[in-house]
Design a protein around this motif. Structure first.
Motif, PDB file in Angstrom:
ATOM      1  N   CYS A  93       0.831  -1.198   0.000  1.00 35.44           N
ATOM      2  CA  CYS A  93       0.000   0.000   0.000  1.00 35.44           C
ATOM      3  C   CYS A  93       0.872   1.258   0.000  1.00 35.44           C
ATOM      4  CB  CYS A  93      -0.916   0.011   1.207  1.00 35.44           C
ATOM      5  SG  CYS A  93      -2.130  -1.322   1.197  1.00 35.44           S
ATOM      6  N   ARG A 116      -3.998   2.526  -8.903  1.00 31.55           N
ATOM      7  CA  ARG A 116      -3.827   1.904  -7.586  1.00 31.55           C
ATOM      8  C   ARG A 116      -5.053   1.081  -7.215  1.00 31.55           C
ATOM      9  NH1 ARG A 116      -3.492   5.498  -2.195  1.00 31.55           N
ATOM     10  NH2 ARG A 116      -5.729   5.513  -2.644  1.00 31.55           N
ATOM     11  N   HIS A 117      -6.231   1.618  -7.493  1.00 33.14           N
ATOM     12  CA  HIS A 117      -7.470   0.886  -7.202  1.00 33.14           C
ATOM     13  C   HIS A 117      -7.522  -0.419  -7.996  1.00 33.14           C
ATOM     14  CE1 HIS A 117     -11.662   0.181  -6.174  1.00 33.14           C
ATOM     15  NE2 HIS A 117     -11.938   0.065  -7.457  1.00 33.14           N
ATOM     16  N   GLU A 167      -5.358  -2.914  -6.345  1.00 33.05           N
ATOM     17  CA  GLU A 167      -5.994  -3.405  -5.121  1.00 33.05           C
ATOM     18  C   GLU A 167      -7.064  -4.441  -5.440  1.00 33.05           C
ATOM     19  OE1 GLU A 167      -5.487   0.678  -2.444  1.00 33.05           O
ATOM     20  OE2 GLU A 167      -7.346   0.270  -3.533  1.00 33.05           O
ATOM     21  N   GLN A 168      -7.809  -4.214  -6.520  1.00 29.81           N
ATOM     22  CA  GLN A 168      -8.858  -5.163  -6.904  1.00 29.81           C
ATOM     23  C   GLN A 168      -8.260  -6.491  -7.341  1.00 29.81           C
ATOM     24  OE1 GLN A 168     -11.450  -3.387  -5.333  1.00 29.81           O
ATOM     25  NE2 GLN A 168     -12.502  -4.682  -6.816  1.00 29.81           N
ATOM     26  N   THR A 210      -5.383  -7.718  -6.413  1.00 27.52           N
ATOM     27  CA  THR A 210      -4.864  -8.363  -5.207  1.00 27.52           C
ATOM     28  C   THR A 210      -5.985  -9.006  -4.411  1.00 27.52           C
ATOM     29  OG1 THR A 210      -3.049  -6.759  -5.082  1.00 27.52           O
ATOM     30  CG2 THR A 210      -3.581  -7.980  -3.069  1.00 27.52           C
TER      31      THR A 210
END
Length: 268
Positions: free
Chosen positions: A3, A241-242, A245-246, A248
Protein backbone atom coordinates in the motif's frame (compact mmCIF):
# COMPACT_ATOMS: atom_id res chain seq x y z
CA UNK A 1 0.44 -5.44 -3.23
CA UNK A 2 2.24 -2.93 -1.01
CA UNK A 3 0.00 0.00 0.00
CA UNK A 4 1.07 3.59 -0.63
CA UNK A 5 -0.51 7.03 -0.31
CA UNK A 6 -0.70 9.50 -3.18
CA UNK A 7 -0.18 13.25 -2.89
CA UNK A 8 -1.56 15.52 -5.62
CA UNK A 9 1.52 17.54 -6.61
CA UNK A 10 0.42 21.17 -7.18
CA UNK A 11 -3.12 19.91 -7.69
CA UNK A 12 -3.82 18.08 -10.94
CA UNK A 13 -1.33 19.54 -13.46
CA UNK A 14 -1.66 16.67 -15.92
CA UNK A 15 -5.11 18.02 -16.81
CA UNK A 16 -5.52 21.43 -15.14
CA UNK A 17 -3.15 24.38 -14.57
CA UNK A 18 -1.03 23.85 -11.47
CA UNK A 19 -1.61 25.65 -8.18
CA UNK A 20 -5.10 26.79 -9.18
CA UNK A 21 -8.28 26.36 -7.20
CA UNK A 22 -9.78 24.42 -10.11
CA UNK A 23 -6.83 22.04 -10.10
CA UNK A 24 -7.12 21.36 -6.37
CA UNK A 25 -10.89 20.94 -6.60
CA UNK A 26 -10.54 18.46 -9.45
CA UNK A 27 -7.83 16.55 -7.59
CA UNK A 28 -10.14 16.12 -4.59
CA UNK A 29 -13.04 15.21 -6.89
CA UNK A 30 -10.80 12.46 -8.31
CA UNK A 31 -10.27 11.11 -4.80
CA UNK A 32 -7.17 12.91 -3.53
CA UNK A 33 -6.84 13.21 0.24
CA UNK A 34 -3.40 14.82 0.19
CA UNK A 35 -2.43 17.92 -1.78
CA UNK A 36 0.81 19.81 -2.26
CA UNK A 37 1.08 23.52 -3.09
CA UNK A 38 3.56 26.41 -3.07
CA UNK A 39 3.32 29.87 -1.56
CA UNK A 40 5.22 33.09 -2.15
CA UNK A 41 4.54 36.79 -1.66
CA UNK A 42 3.53 39.56 -4.01
CA UNK A 43 5.38 42.87 -3.84
CA UNK A 44 2.86 44.09 -1.25
CA UNK A 45 3.25 40.90 0.82
CA UNK A 46 0.03 39.15 -0.19
CA UNK A 47 0.54 35.34 -0.14
CA UNK A 48 -0.12 33.69 -3.51
CA UNK A 49 -0.18 30.00 -4.36
CA UNK A 50 2.47 29.91 -7.07
CA UNK A 51 5.60 27.90 -7.81
CA UNK A 52 7.78 29.72 -10.34
CA UNK A 53 9.44 33.03 -9.60
CA UNK A 54 8.55 34.16 -13.12
CA UNK A 55 5.02 34.39 -14.48
CA UNK A 56 5.88 33.29 -18.02
CA UNK A 57 5.19 29.54 -17.87
CA UNK A 58 1.85 29.71 -16.07
CA UNK A 59 0.59 33.11 -17.23
CA UNK A 60 2.30 33.61 -20.58
CA UNK A 61 3.69 37.02 -19.58
CA UNK A 62 7.02 38.26 -18.33
CA UNK A 63 7.47 39.45 -14.76
CA UNK A 64 8.16 38.20 -11.26
CA UNK A 65 5.40 37.65 -8.79
CA UNK A 66 7.35 39.31 -5.97
CA UNK A 67 7.80 42.48 -8.02
CA UNK A 68 4.10 42.96 -8.75
CA UNK A 69 1.46 44.00 -6.27
CA UNK A 70 -1.88 42.37 -5.69
CA UNK A 71 -3.75 44.78 -7.96
CA UNK A 72 -1.31 44.16 -10.80
CA UNK A 73 -1.49 40.38 -10.38
CA UNK A 74 -5.27 40.49 -10.78
CA UNK A 75 -4.71 41.23 -14.47
CA UNK A 76 -3.06 37.87 -15.12
CA UNK A 77 -4.44 34.37 -15.49
CA UNK A 78 -3.01 31.02 -14.47
CA UNK A 79 -3.82 29.16 -17.67
CA UNK A 80 -0.50 27.46 -18.63
CA UNK A 81 -0.81 28.42 -22.32
CA UNK A 82 2.00 26.22 -23.62
CA UNK A 83 0.26 23.17 -22.14
CA UNK A 84 -3.44 24.02 -22.46
CA UNK A 85 -3.66 26.85 -25.01
CA UNK A 86 -6.63 29.11 -24.25
CA UNK A 87 -8.74 26.43 -22.56
CA UNK A 88 -8.27 27.97 -19.09
CA UNK A 89 -7.55 31.56 -20.11
CA UNK A 90 -9.91 33.04 -17.49
CA UNK A 91 -8.44 31.26 -14.43
CA UNK A 92 -7.22 33.80 -11.87
CA UNK A 93 -4.04 33.50 -9.86
CA UNK A 94 -4.83 31.81 -6.55
CA UNK A 95 -4.42 33.75 -3.34
CA UNK A 96 -3.61 31.75 -0.25
CA UNK A 97 -6.62 33.05 1.67
CA UNK A 98 -8.91 31.73 -1.09
CA UNK A 99 -7.29 28.29 -0.89
CA UNK A 100 -7.60 28.28 2.91
CA UNK A 101 -11.28 29.21 2.70
CA UNK A 102 -11.94 26.29 0.35
CA UNK A 103 -9.77 23.87 2.32
CA UNK A 104 -11.87 24.55 5.41
CA UNK A 105 -14.79 22.94 3.53
CA UNK A 106 -12.69 19.80 2.89
CA UNK A 107 -11.82 18.49 6.37
CA UNK A 108 -10.71 15.13 4.97
CA UNK A 109 -7.87 16.78 3.02
CA UNK A 110 -4.31 17.44 4.21
CA UNK A 111 -2.25 20.09 2.43
CA UNK A 112 1.55 20.16 2.22
CA UNK A 113 2.35 23.85 1.71
CA UNK A 114 5.83 24.84 0.56
CA UNK A 115 7.30 28.11 1.79
CA UNK A 116 9.34 29.44 -1.12
CA UNK A 117 12.66 31.12 -0.38
CA UNK A 118 11.67 34.06 -2.58
CA UNK A 119 9.36 35.26 0.22
CA UNK A 120 12.40 36.68 1.96
CA UNK A 121 12.93 39.13 -0.93
CA UNK A 122 9.71 40.87 0.13
CA UNK A 123 9.82 40.61 3.92
CA UNK A 124 12.37 39.51 6.48
CA UNK A 125 12.35 35.74 7.00
CA UNK A 126 10.60 36.10 10.38
CA UNK A 127 7.88 38.37 9.02
CA UNK A 128 7.45 36.37 5.80
CA UNK A 129 6.81 33.16 7.76
CA UNK A 130 4.48 34.97 10.17
CA UNK A 131 2.56 36.46 7.24
CA UNK A 132 1.83 33.02 5.82
CA UNK A 133 1.18 31.25 9.12
CA UNK A 134 -1.37 33.87 10.12
CA UNK A 135 -3.51 32.91 7.14
CA UNK A 136 -3.23 29.18 7.89
CA UNK A 137 -4.73 29.27 11.37
CA UNK A 138 -8.33 28.35 10.30
CA UNK A 139 -7.05 25.06 8.81
CA UNK A 140 -4.09 24.49 11.11
CA UNK A 141 -4.91 20.81 11.69
CA UNK A 142 -4.93 20.18 7.92
CA UNK A 143 -1.61 21.86 7.12
CA UNK A 144 1.94 20.53 6.95
CA UNK A 145 4.42 23.34 6.28
CA UNK A 146 7.27 22.26 4.00
CA UNK A 147 10.31 24.02 2.55
CA UNK A 148 13.74 23.56 1.03
CA UNK A 149 14.85 26.16 3.56
CA UNK A 150 15.63 24.74 7.00
CA UNK A 151 15.79 28.33 8.28
CA UNK A 152 12.19 29.04 7.28
CA UNK A 153 11.04 25.81 8.93
CA UNK A 154 12.99 26.67 12.08
CA UNK A 155 11.21 30.02 12.17
CA UNK A 156 7.85 28.31 11.68
CA UNK A 157 8.63 26.03 14.61
CA UNK A 158 9.70 28.98 16.76
CA UNK A 159 6.38 30.61 15.91
CA UNK A 160 4.49 27.56 17.18
CA UNK A 161 4.00 25.45 14.06
CA UNK A 162 4.57 21.75 14.77
CA UNK A 163 3.65 19.98 11.52
CA UNK A 164 6.82 20.37 9.46
CA UNK A 165 8.49 18.58 6.55
CA UNK A 166 11.83 19.63 5.06
CA UNK A 167 12.38 19.05 1.35
CA UNK A 168 15.82 17.48 1.02
CA UNK A 169 18.15 17.90 -1.94
CA UNK A 170 20.54 15.08 -0.99
CA UNK A 171 19.90 11.66 0.55
CA UNK A 172 22.46 12.11 3.35
CA UNK A 173 20.52 15.13 4.66
CA UNK A 174 17.90 12.92 6.30
CA UNK A 175 20.50 12.30 9.04
CA UNK A 176 21.56 15.93 9.30
CA UNK A 177 21.35 17.39 12.79
CA UNK A 178 19.41 20.46 11.63
CA UNK A 179 16.79 18.23 10.06
CA UNK A 180 16.47 16.00 13.10
CA UNK A 181 16.14 19.01 15.42
CA UNK A 182 13.00 20.02 13.58
CA UNK A 183 11.34 16.75 14.67
CA UNK A 184 9.63 16.65 11.24
CA UNK A 185 6.42 14.76 10.62
CA UNK A 186 7.54 13.86 7.07
CA UNK A 187 10.62 14.18 4.89
CA UNK A 188 10.35 14.92 1.17
CA UNK A 189 12.86 14.32 -1.61
CA UNK A 190 13.02 13.90 -5.37
CA UNK A 191 12.92 10.16 -6.09
CA UNK A 192 15.94 10.56 -8.39
CA UNK A 193 18.02 11.56 -5.35
CA UNK A 194 17.59 8.15 -3.74
CA UNK A 195 20.59 5.81 -4.06
CA UNK A 196 19.98 2.93 -6.42
CA UNK A 197 18.08 0.10 -4.72
CA UNK A 198 17.98 1.99 -1.41
CA UNK A 199 15.21 1.15 1.03
CA UNK A 200 13.36 3.58 3.24
CA UNK A 201 15.01 3.55 6.69
CA UNK A 202 12.90 2.30 9.57
CA UNK A 203 14.12 4.97 11.97
CA UNK A 204 13.11 8.11 10.05
CA UNK A 205 9.79 9.89 9.59
CA UNK A 206 7.79 8.83 6.52
CA UNK A 207 9.50 9.90 3.31
CA UNK A 208 7.48 11.37 0.44
CA UNK A 209 8.90 11.15 -3.08
CA UNK A 210 8.19 13.45 -5.99
CA UNK A 211 7.26 13.39 -8.81
CA UNK A 212 6.03 9.95 -9.97
CA UNK A 213 3.20 9.38 -12.45
CA UNK A 214 3.91 5.77 -13.40
CA UNK A 215 2.09 3.16 -11.33
CA UNK A 216 4.76 0.47 -11.76
CA UNK A 217 7.45 2.85 -10.58
CA UNK A 218 5.30 3.87 -7.62
CA UNK A 219 4.71 0.23 -6.72
CA UNK A 220 8.44 -0.51 -6.92
CA UNK A 221 9.21 2.42 -4.62
CA UNK A 222 6.48 1.31 -2.21
CA UNK A 223 7.99 -2.17 -2.07
CA UNK A 224 11.20 -0.47 -0.92
CA UNK A 225 9.31 1.18 1.93
CA UNK A 226 8.52 4.55 0.36
CA UNK A 227 4.81 4.74 1.04
CA UNK A 228 4.17 8.40 0.12
CA UNK A 229 4.24 9.35 -3.56
CA UNK A 230 3.62 12.78 -5.09
CA UNK A 231 2.14 12.74 -8.57
CA UNK A 232 1.11 15.18 -11.30
CA UNK A 233 -1.62 12.83 -12.53
CA UNK A 234 -3.59 12.07 -9.39
CA UNK A 235 -6.72 10.75 -11.12
CA UNK A 236 -4.90 8.20 -13.27
CA UNK A 237 -2.66 7.11 -10.40
CA UNK A 238 -5.59 6.63 -8.01
CA UNK A 239 -7.43 4.61 -10.65
CA UNK A 240 -4.36 2.47 -11.31
CA UNK A 241 -3.83 1.90 -7.59
CA UNK A 242 -7.47 0.89 -7.20
CA UNK A 243 -7.09 -1.59 -10.08
CA UNK A 244 -4.06 -3.13 -8.38
CA UNK A 245 -5.99 -3.40 -5.12
CA UNK A 246 -8.86 -5.16 -6.90
CA UNK A 247 -6.52 -7.67 -8.56
CA UNK A 248 -4.86 -8.36 -5.21
CA UNK A 249 -8.26 -8.84 -3.56
CA UNK A 250 -9.43 -11.22 -6.28
CA UNK A 251 -6.25 -13.28 -5.95
CA UNK A 252 -6.68 -13.39 -2.18
CA UNK A 253 -10.29 -14.57 -2.50
CA UNK A 254 -9.35 -17.18 -5.09
CA UNK A 255 -6.52 -18.47 -2.92
CA UNK A 256 -8.78 -18.70 0.14
CA UNK A 257 -11.31 -20.73 -1.84
CA UNK A 258 -8.63 -23.32 -2.45
CA UNK A 259 -7.79 -23.80 1.24
CA UNK A 260 -9.80 -26.71 2.68
CA UNK A 261 -11.80 -26.14 5.84
CA UNK A 262 -10.25 -27.55 9.03
CA UNK A 263 -13.17 -29.92 9.51
CA UNK A 264 -12.82 -31.20 5.96
CA UNK A 265 -9.15 -31.95 6.53
CA UNK A 266 -9.97 -33.77 9.75
CA UNK A 267 -12.63 -35.82 8.00
CA UNK A 268 -10.18 -36.95 5.40
Amino acid sequence: MVCFELIAHRGYPAHFPENTLLGFQQAVAAGARYLEADVQLSADAVPYVFHDRDLSRLCGVAGRINRLNCKQLQRYHAHAPDQFGNRFKSLPLLRLDTLVEWLATQPQVTLFLELKRSMTQVLSPEHAVARVLSQLQPVRAQLVVISFSIKLLQLAKQQGWQRLAPVLTRWYQLRHRSVQRLAPEWLLINWQRIPANAYCPDDTPPIGLYEVSDIEQAQDLAQRGFAWIETDDIGAMLAARHALEQVTLEHTITASDRVPEVNDVAAE
